[in-house]
Structures are given as C-alpha cells and as structure tokens.
Design a protein around this motif. Structure first.
Motif, short mmCIF file in Angstrom:
data_model
loop_
_atom_site.label_atom_id
_atom_site.label_comp_id
_atom_site.label_asym_id
_atom_site.label_seq_id
_atom_site.Cartn_x
_atom_site.Cartn_y
_atom_site.Cartn_z
N MET B 1 -12.91 6.37 1.07
CA MET B 1 -11.46 6.38 0.79
C MET B 1 -11.03 6.96 -0.58
SD MET B 1 -8.92 2.85 0.91
CE MET B 1 -10.44 1.92 0.46
N GLN B 2 -10.17 8.24 -0.31
CA GLN B 2 -10.03 8.80 -1.65
C GLN B 2 -8.80 8.09 -2.29
OE1 GLN B 2 -10.31 9.99 -4.21
NE2 GLN B 2 -10.93 12.41 -3.59
N LEU B 3 -9.19 7.13 -2.96
CA LEU B 3 -8.40 6.19 -3.67
C LEU B 3 -7.27 6.61 -4.64
CD1 LEU B 3 -9.86 2.60 -4.08
CD2 LEU B 3 -7.71 3.51 -2.80
N VAL B 166 0.26 -8.06 -13.21
CA VAL B 166 0.93 -8.12 -11.94
C VAL B 166 1.01 -6.82 -11.15
CG1 VAL B 166 3.15 -8.29 -10.64
CG2 VAL B 166 2.45 -10.06 -12.60
N GLY B 167 1.02 -5.50 -11.71
CA GLY B 167 1.08 -4.35 -11.00
C GLY B 167 -0.59 -4.11 -10.72
N ALA B 168 -1.41 -4.56 -11.50
CA ALA B 168 -2.74 -4.29 -11.22
C ALA B 168 -3.32 -5.12 -10.17
CB ALA B 168 -3.84 -4.51 -12.30
N THR B 169 -2.88 -6.43 -10.07
CA THR B 169 -3.11 -7.44 -8.96
C THR B 169 -2.42 -7.03 -7.87
OG1 THR B 169 -2.96 -9.19 -10.80
CG2 THR B 169 -2.86 -10.10 -8.40
N MET B 170 -1.32 -6.34 -7.88
CA MET B 170 -0.59 -5.71 -6.46
C MET B 170 -1.65 -5.01 -5.76
SD MET B 170 3.23 -5.66 -7.30
CE MET B 170 3.86 -4.88 -5.85
N VAL B 171 -2.16 -4.00 -6.56
CA VAL B 171 -2.91 -2.93 -6.09
C VAL B 171 -4.18 -3.46 -5.71
CG1 VAL B 171 -4.59 -1.10 -6.86
CG2 VAL B 171 -2.27 -1.28 -8.02
N VAL B 172 -4.84 -4.43 -6.24
CA VAL B 172 -6.16 -4.86 -5.57
C VAL B 172 -5.93 -5.81 -4.27
CG1 VAL B 172 -7.81 -4.79 -7.89
CG2 VAL B 172 -6.17 -6.95 -7.08
N ARG B 176 -7.44 -5.00 -0.74
CA ARG B 176 -8.18 -5.90 -0.25
C ARG B 176 -7.67 -5.80 1.21
NH1 ARG B 176 -10.08 -8.96 2.64
NH2 ARG B 176 -10.98 -10.99 2.25
N TYR B 177 -6.46 -5.95 1.41
CA TYR B 177 -5.81 -6.20 2.80
C TYR B 177 -5.58 -4.81 3.46
CZ TYR B 177 -5.74 -10.91 1.75
OH TYR B 177 -6.11 -12.09 1.42
N GLY B 178 -6.21 -3.74 2.91
CA GLY B 178 -6.05 -2.29 3.52
C GLY B 178 -4.73 -1.76 3.54
N THR B 179 -4.14 -2.06 2.92
CA THR B 179 -2.47 -1.49 2.79
C THR B 179 -2.23 -0.80 1.57
OG1 THR B 179 -1.69 -3.52 1.85
CG2 THR B 179 -1.57 -3.52 4.22
N LEU B 180 -3.05 -0.18 1.01
CA LEU B 180 -2.81 0.63 -0.26
C LEU B 180 -2.50 2.03 0.30
CD1 LEU B 180 -2.69 0.40 -3.56
CD2 LEU B 180 -4.84 1.80 -3.26
N THR B 181 -1.18 2.40 -0.04
CA THR B 181 -0.52 3.63 0.39
C THR B 181 0.07 4.04 -0.78
OG1 THR B 181 1.38 2.73 1.13
CG2 THR B 181 -0.33 2.99 2.70
N PRO B 182 0.51 5.45 -0.56
CA PRO B 182 1.38 5.74 -1.79
C PRO B 182 2.59 4.88 -1.87
CG PRO B 182 0.68 7.64 -0.67
CD PRO B 182 -0.06 6.51 0.10
N PHE B 183 3.03 4.48 -0.86
CA PHE B 183 4.41 3.63 -0.93
C PHE B 183 4.06 2.26 -1.60
CE2 PHE B 183 7.08 0.23 0.60
CZ PHE B 183 8.38 0.67 0.16
#
Lengths: 219, 219, 219
Positions: B1-3, B166-172, B176-183
C-alpha cells in the motif's frame, strides 16, 4: 573517492583528539561556573566534545557514532574534565589560549564533518550543513544542558557560526570542482580558524533583525 | 500500500513546503523576540520547521532524514528567516494570519507524519504518536533552544496537541478500517486545522491536575 | 550469547514496565509542579520513562526504538500520568516511596541498558556508558523540557549517576570475565539500587571543582 582520509589516518586522529579536548575544556569550564559537581563536569565535557559529531552520525546513519567506537574519543573529554576539576583557576586564567584552541577545533570539525557527511552520500548543501552541525552542535547541547540560551544564537557574542559556514562551504566547492586535496582541506581549516580569531579580536557580530522595536528581552 | 502518496507527489510536496514555511516563520519570530542575530534567526527557523520530521525520520530509521535530501525543504526556512529579518514588524502585525497558517501546518504534518511512520512498518499507536511528534516536535525544539518552557506543555496556551492527536487518530482509524483515501486524509487535515482554529477562537484549554495546591510556580 | 535474556522474557518485561512506571511518575510529578496541563503531564511522563532507552536505541541503531514497538511500554507512562493527574497530593505524600521505586528503576535500567548495548556489538566502555544513559537520560530530557537545570548535574542533589555507573561497570566486568549470569546481573541491579538508597539516606554528594571561587551562580 576516499574523502575521509584527507590527512594520513594517524594525523587525522590526532587532530580530532585535539579538537575534542579543547571543546571538552569549554564544556567543563561552563560546568564549573554553573557550580556542577564532578560528574556534571564530566557529562558536560563529553556532550560538548562529542555531541556535534553524534548528531551528524545519527543523521547520516553512521551508527554507532564514532564517539562510541573509538575509546580515545571517549576518554579525552574525561581527561579534560579532570584537568578543569583540579586546575580550573589556572585554566580560567589561560581562557584566551583556550579560545584559540577552540577556534582550531571549530576549523577542524567543520571540515572533517563536511567530508564525512559527503562520503556517506549526502548532497553538497546537506554536507556543508552537517559540517556546521558537527562544529557547533556540541556547544549548543552544552548550553541547553546548562539551561542557558545557546551562545551560538546570541547577538552579543562574536561570530562563531560564520567561520564554520565559510570553511564548510570551501570544502563543498572544492568537492564540486574536483579540487579537494589535503592542501585545500587544510586551507579550509585555516580559513575558518583565522576568521574566528579575527572575529574575536575585532568583536565582529552579526546583525539583528531590521526595524525591531527597541525593547530587549531578558538578555 | 503506497500510503505516502495520499495526494499526487507534486501536490504533497507543495503542501509540505507551505507547512515548513509557516512553521519556520514562527521560529524566526521567536528568535527576533529573543534578540537573536541573523544566524540565530536562521537556525531557529530551520529547527522549528524541520525538527519534528527529523525526530520522526530518526525514530523510523529513514536516514538521512528528508530535511537533508530535499533542497527545497532546507531552503524554505532560510527564505522565511529572510522575510522575518527584513519585514518582521509587518509579520508581527499579521500574527493572526500566521497562526492560521501554523494551524494548517499542524493539520498537514500530523497526517503526513502518521502515514509516513505507518509506511515504514510501525504499528497504529506508534504511527499516530509519530504523527503528533512530526506536528509538534519542531515547536518544542524551538522553545528548548530559546530557553523557554515549551509552549506545548503550558496550561495557559490554547489547545495545540489535541487537534493533532485527533487528526493522527483519524488517520490510523482509517488505516485500520481500510478507508484511507485522499479524501479521508484531507478530512483529517481539515479536522485538525479547524479544531485548532476553534481552540484559538474560544481559548480552549486543557485541565491541570486535580486538587493541586494553589501555589503556582514561575508562570 | 543471548545477553538480553538475563531473566526469562516475561520477568524482564515486567521489571521493565515497573521501571518505566516509576520513572513516568517522577516526570508527571514535575509536570504538575510546573503547572503543566494534562497533555504536558502525559508528555513529560512519556519522555522521562522512555527517553533514556530511546537515546540508547538510536545510538546502537535499534530502530524503531523499543518504545515504539511495545504497546505496553507506551501505555504505562499514560497510566502513570493519569494516576498523578487525579491523585497527585497523595502521590506527593508518598514521595519517599516513589524515590525508592525510582532507585529500583535506576538499578534495572543501568543493567538492562548495558547488556542491550553489548548485545548490539558495542565495546565494554561504550556499553557501560549507554547503560548509564539508559538509566539517567530520561531524567535529563525531563528537566530540559521543564526548563530546569538537570538534577543529574547539580552538586546539591544526592548521588544519582554513581550508583548507575557502579551497576553498569559490574555488568561489563562480568561480561569481560565471562561471569554474567542472571544471578550476577541481579546482584548489579541490587548494588545500584542499594547505593542509591544509601546516597539518599546519608545525603552523599559528589565534590565540586577544587579551588573554585566562592561566587555561586544562579542556583
């Protein structure tokens, strides 16, 4: 290109140990002035002498840093701490001689730090920056541990960073144009050394921000 | 995954440079207030802008740190230092605008720091911690070098760490739930940014220890 | 030689967590005294507890440091911060009990730090130095962040470094003579622990420089 061996290894090592010794003296003297005990004197001597090189080695990935692999590098600051512990009024009296040696350490470390960083594959600007960090980093850590504003950053001190920047820049220019030899390296060391001596002699200082209000904070 | 490529590389780089610039401005302004000379201003600008990322890169083993491989990252704080050096009364006058940009830098860096740490194999908690360190580490180093109690730790300052947490927690959570997108990444940036703006607007502060004696030390 | 497993892994881990907890308590208590908010308390607890080990791990190239790979190591200081946040008058009241645990942490960390450094290939002197750094580094970072002169360096504090130096030296002597066993390791821990307790009980202090002028700076 075997950049690190500008001088024969034994000559380079001797120069390094001299630079480490005089930097350690400056750390030990500040520790005495701050009323630290003998261990505080030893810690401040070690950090002042080896801190700049450690920062450079951590950044370029040269672990463990040279400070932890060369016993001579480690023991030299302890010797300096002992000298100051027993003889510090005499060392204070020759403070101006100490400052001359410190200027020599500045010249040696900005050049050897730059070449070591370049030999680890860093770019020219980054190498010069790490040469500067090698030369001044230990003094900054010394002042932070002693809970003082780093001497490097204060406007009311004679130029210290500029000679190191000039020396490091000479090295990267020599690398860029393929003219880095023991002679040009030594020339960079001497240039930084002499510039620092002149800065002390004539109290050269760097300007502060333009148009700042006349209020002066806490210095 | 090219995070790391949440945005296109050039967009990401532009955002990074903006964040670096505004952080550098805050370092340079403190240096002027502390009466440092032009080199002190440049050093504090560099450390404030790049220190958080350097801590993260040393911890995850990404050496040499990005600060030493990307010339744009290195030169941007020098530009900020020059701007403050020549124009600082004007920069002070637009201090509130600077704080808005600083909030944007906070949001950008907590998100990009978290994703970079995760892409180097760290766990979710460690990645979020390093995202926080990326966002606030430079400011802590700035205050330590200026010999001040870090603004981050003081109770009498508006919330700074919480928006980044809060921002960092949203990212992890997104990872965790596979929903990290540019959006969703952009959403985390904006959330941290807006939270910080609200904290400044309404002077949100964190509580101090319960039942402490009323004596207040040195603040 | 599997030096790190002096004790069974689970026993070692439990001892580490206890040491981390008591170091974190000392950081959190200082944060309350400095009037920091809840996040400042948590940050100072984390840095005090994990800072020494992080310095060691960065120096020996063990990245990411254990503090970022073991969730228990990370969460323990947060627990200590919560305890101090809600109960700090009670924790202050049992300050002497906290100091006993802190002495135990000192003994544990100087021994485990030395053995970990040696197992990464460092020499005996460097390993002992890093054992010392593991034991005292977190406390130094705590004091630097709190903008105080490091307690370690002050002459008016009971011996702290010496017990750790003795413990670390015992370990490297045992390694040197092939007698490092769980028993001799435990003996080194206990020796450092008891020496620190005696130093507190009898207010043992280290000497300051000979013949210094009677002027005392700022302490």
């Amino acid at each position: 290109m075997q950049l690190q061996q500008l001088f024969s290894p034994s000559v380079q090592h001797t120069l390094d140990v001299i630079g480490i010794f005089v930097f350690a003296i400056s750390g030990a003297l500040l520790a005495v002035r701050k009323n630290f005990d003998v261990f505080g004197i030893a810690v401040l001597a070690e950090v002042t002498a080896l801190g700049g090189g450690m920062i450079r080695d951590l950044v370029i990935g040269a672990v463990p840093p040279a400070a932890f692999t060369d016993l001579g590098y480690f023991l030299t600051p302890l010797l300096a701490a002992l000298v100051v512990f027993f003889l510090h009024p005499h060392v204070e009296r020759i403070q101006s001689a100490v400052l001359v040696f410190d200027a020599a350490g500045l010249g040696l470390f900005c050049v050897s730090g730059t070449t070591k960083a370049y030999s680890y594959g860093l770019g020219l600007t980054a190498s010069a920056t790490l040469g500067l960090a090698t030369a001044v980093g230990g003094g900054v850590l010394r002042d932070v541990l002693a809970n003082e504003v780093p001497s490097l950053l204060r406007w009311d001190r004679d130029l210290y960073a500029v000679p190191a920047i000039v020396g490091a820049t000479m090295v990267v220019l020599c690398i860029r144009y393929g003219t880095l030899t023991p002679f040009t390296s030594a020339l960079a060391v001497v240039t930084a050394f002499v510039l620092r001596l002149l800065a002390m002699r004539f109290h050269w200082r760097a300007p502060r921000a333009w148009n700042r209000r006349s209020t002066v904070t806490e210095d």
